[in-house]
Motif scaffolding. Structure first.
Motif, PDB file in Angstrom:
ATOM      1  N   ARG A  58       0.871  -1.154   0.000  1.00  0.00           N
ATOM      2  CA  ARG A  58       0.000   0.000   0.000  1.00  0.00           C
ATOM      3  C   ARG A  58       0.914   1.210   0.000  1.00  0.00           C
ATOM      4  N   GLU A  59       0.551   2.246  -0.690  1.00  0.00           N
ATOM      5  CA  GLU A  59       1.413   3.424  -0.639  1.00  0.00           C
ATOM      6  C   GLU A  59       0.605   4.689  -0.426  1.00  0.00           C
ATOM      7  N   ASN A  60       1.214   5.653   0.233  1.00  0.00           N
ATOM      8  CA  ASN A  60       0.514   6.912   0.455  1.00  0.00           C
ATOM      9  C   ASN A  60       1.060   7.988  -0.470  1.00  0.00           C
ATOM     10  N   GLU A  61       0.518   9.172  -0.352  1.00  0.00           N
ATOM     11  CA  GLU A  61       0.856  10.255  -1.275  1.00  0.00           C
ATOM     12  C   GLU A  61       2.350  10.557  -1.311  1.00  0.00           C
ATOM     13  N   GLU A  62       2.993  10.504  -0.146  1.00  0.00           N
ATOM     14  CA  GLU A  62       4.396  10.895  -0.061  1.00  0.00           C
ATOM     15  C   GLU A  62       5.393   9.794  -0.393  1.00  0.00           C
TER      16      GLU A  62
END
Length: 207
Positions: A58-62
């Motif tokens: 899973r990855e976030n915006e940053e």
DNA sequence: ACATTAATTGTGT
DNA sequence: ACACAATTAATGT
């Protein structure tokens, strides 16, 4: 191709479905490090893993990442199936960790093959397995201290190999756990002092 | 066998 | 978190 599919799925799918998979699937070989599914991508096919190991993050915006789980031989990615049905963008990223073979199933087949009992069961089954793994991943971040979490990660990584050794750098581990390398290095050092592990370059032995 | 270099790992602030 | 030191592995001479 039919032989390879039979080898992995002979006792999972009925023979008619095995033939269908061979007819419609595309066999592809993936190198280590290749991205199978990008975030926000619309999936046109779902992967059936024959011989590779793929990690789902899973990855976030940053650009922060968090390892959710791995899929291996005979598995498929349950998350990609759900986003296929809904024609939604992918929520996750899939990266090949070990070179190997994957059959790509065109998404139209997903529905058509629902007439096969074994296919329905396969879908449900893998969905359940992934859901449990997701819960486990959630537990570790929510309830465990970072050092416990790290130990958990190491044991998990060991489970996927035959030996005692994990061939990863501190940086890679930090990426998977969404922390910094320095933190991992320090915790690993502590674990080594406790005789739980042994540190080498690009390699960690579990005791 | 030795020197050079790049990548990984360790530590103090 | 950052900066820098130390160590290791790989490569060329």
């Amino acid at each position: 191709m039919i032989d390879q599919i039979k080898e992995k799925f002979i006792n999972v799918f009925e023979s008619e479905l095995l033939l269908e998979i061979a007819k419609n699937g595309v066999l592809r070989n993936f190198e280590k490090g290749q991205v199978l599914i990008k975030k926000d991508q619309y999936l046109k096919s779902i992967p059936l893993v024959l011989s590779s190991k793929v990690k789902i993050v899973r990855e976030n915006e940053e650009g922060g990442e968090l390892l959710l789980y791995h899929i291996g031989k005979g598995d498929t990615c349950a998350l990609s199936m759900s986003c296929c049905f809904k024609r939604k963008k992918s929520e996750i990223r899939a990266i090949v960790e070990e070179e190997g073979e994957v059959v790509l199933i065109p998404l139209e087949m997903m529905e058509i093959w629902m007439k096969f009992r074994s296919w329905r069961e396969f879908i449900f089954e893998s969905y359940n397995i992934r859901f449990e793994e997701l819960l486990h991943a959630l537990d570790t971040v929510a309830f465990m201290k970072l050092d416990e979490r790290l130990m958990n990660y190491l044991l998990d990584a060991k489970g996927q190999t035959d030996g005692f050794s994990i061939l990863k750098t501190h940086q890679e581990i930090a990426n998977d756990m969404n922390t910094s390398r320095v933190v991992i290095s320090r915790l690993l050092k502590k674990l080594e002092a406790e005789d739980k592990i042994e540190l080498h370059r690009n390699k960690i032995d579990i005791l």
